[in-house]
Design a protein around this motif. Sequence first.
Motif, PDB file in Angstrom:
ATOM      1  N   LEU A 160       0.829  -1.203   0.000  1.00  0.00           N
ATOM      2  CA  LEU A 160       0.000   0.000   0.000  1.00  0.00           C
ATOM      3  C   LEU A 160       0.864   1.254   0.000  1.00  0.00           C
ATOM      4  O   LEU A 160       0.545   2.234  -0.677  1.00  0.00           O
ATOM      5  N   ASP A 161       1.986   1.225   0.731  1.00  0.00           N
ATOM      6  CA  ASP A 161       2.892   2.383   0.729  1.00  0.00           C
ATOM      7  C   ASP A 161       3.433   2.650  -0.665  1.00  0.00           C
ATOM      8  O   ASP A 161       3.506   3.799  -1.101  1.00  0.00           O
ATOM      9  N   SER A 162       3.808   1.599  -1.383  1.00  0.00           N
ATOM     10  CA  SER A 162       4.320   1.756  -2.747  1.00  0.00           C
ATOM     11  C   SER A 162       3.256   2.343  -3.659  1.00  0.00           C
ATOM     12  O   SER A 162       3.526   3.235  -4.464  1.00  0.00           O
ATOM     13  N   LYS A 163       2.034   1.858  -3.524  1.00  0.00           N
ATOM     14  CA  LYS A 163       0.921   2.360  -4.331  1.00  0.00           C
ATOM     15  C   LYS A 163       0.713   3.850  -4.075  1.00  0.00           C
ATOM     16  O   LYS A 163       0.625   4.653  -5.012  1.00  0.00           O
ATOM     17  N   ASN A 164       0.655   4.228  -2.799  1.00  0.00           N
ATOM     18  CA  ASN A 164       0.444   5.640  -2.450  1.00  0.00           C
ATOM     19  C   ASN A 164       1.588   6.522  -2.931  1.00  0.00           C
ATOM     20  O   ASN A 164       1.365   7.622  -3.447  1.00  0.00           O
ATOM     21  N   LEU A 165       2.803   6.051  -2.795  1.00  0.00           N
ATOM     22  CA  LEU A 165       3.974   6.807  -3.242  1.00  0.00           C
ATOM     23  C   LEU A 165       3.938   7.029  -4.750  1.00  0.00           C
ATOM     24  O   LEU A 165       4.146   8.153  -5.228  1.00  0.00           O
ATOM     25  N   THR A 169       1.082   9.467  -5.724  1.00  0.00           N
ATOM     26  CA  THR A 169       1.438  10.842  -5.375  1.00  0.00           C
ATOM     27  C   THR A 169       2.462  11.400  -6.358  1.00  0.00           C
ATOM     28  O   THR A 169       2.341  12.540  -6.819  1.00  0.00           O
ATOM     29  N   TYR A 189      -6.697  -3.432  -2.750  1.00  0.00           N
ATOM     30  CA  TYR A 189      -6.171  -2.138  -3.179  1.00  0.00           C
ATOM     31  C   TYR A 189      -5.817  -2.024  -4.660  1.00  0.00           C
ATOM     32  O   TYR A 189      -5.558  -0.927  -5.137  1.00  0.00           O
TER      33      TYR A 189
END
Length: 100
Positions: free
Chosen positions: A2-7, A10, A40
């Motif tokens: 999820l962090d990779s997706k959000n990064l 953005t 996700y």
Amino acid sequence: MLDSKNLLETATGDKVEFFAFPFGTLKQISQEALLIAKKYYDFNFTFVSGKNHFSNANRFLINRTGIGPRDSLYQLQAVMAGFKDWPKKKERDKLRELLF
């Protein structure tokens, strides 16, 4: 995941819809990882050989088969003919059990 997706979203301003498990075989994919990816991402790729029949495809477990620069033409032909698919049937079935 999820962090990779959000990064990425953005940084690019675009929605990230696809996820590929880098070493996506049964040994490397946990049930938790499958469920997170399903929640996700719109499409998820395994690294389990198998044809994808898009009329009834599971978009959360899309099969893929690796071909590298050291593979021979014979190996490419074997992959294209589906000869690597049948040995992985049990693995594909087990991943589907973990997901649903």
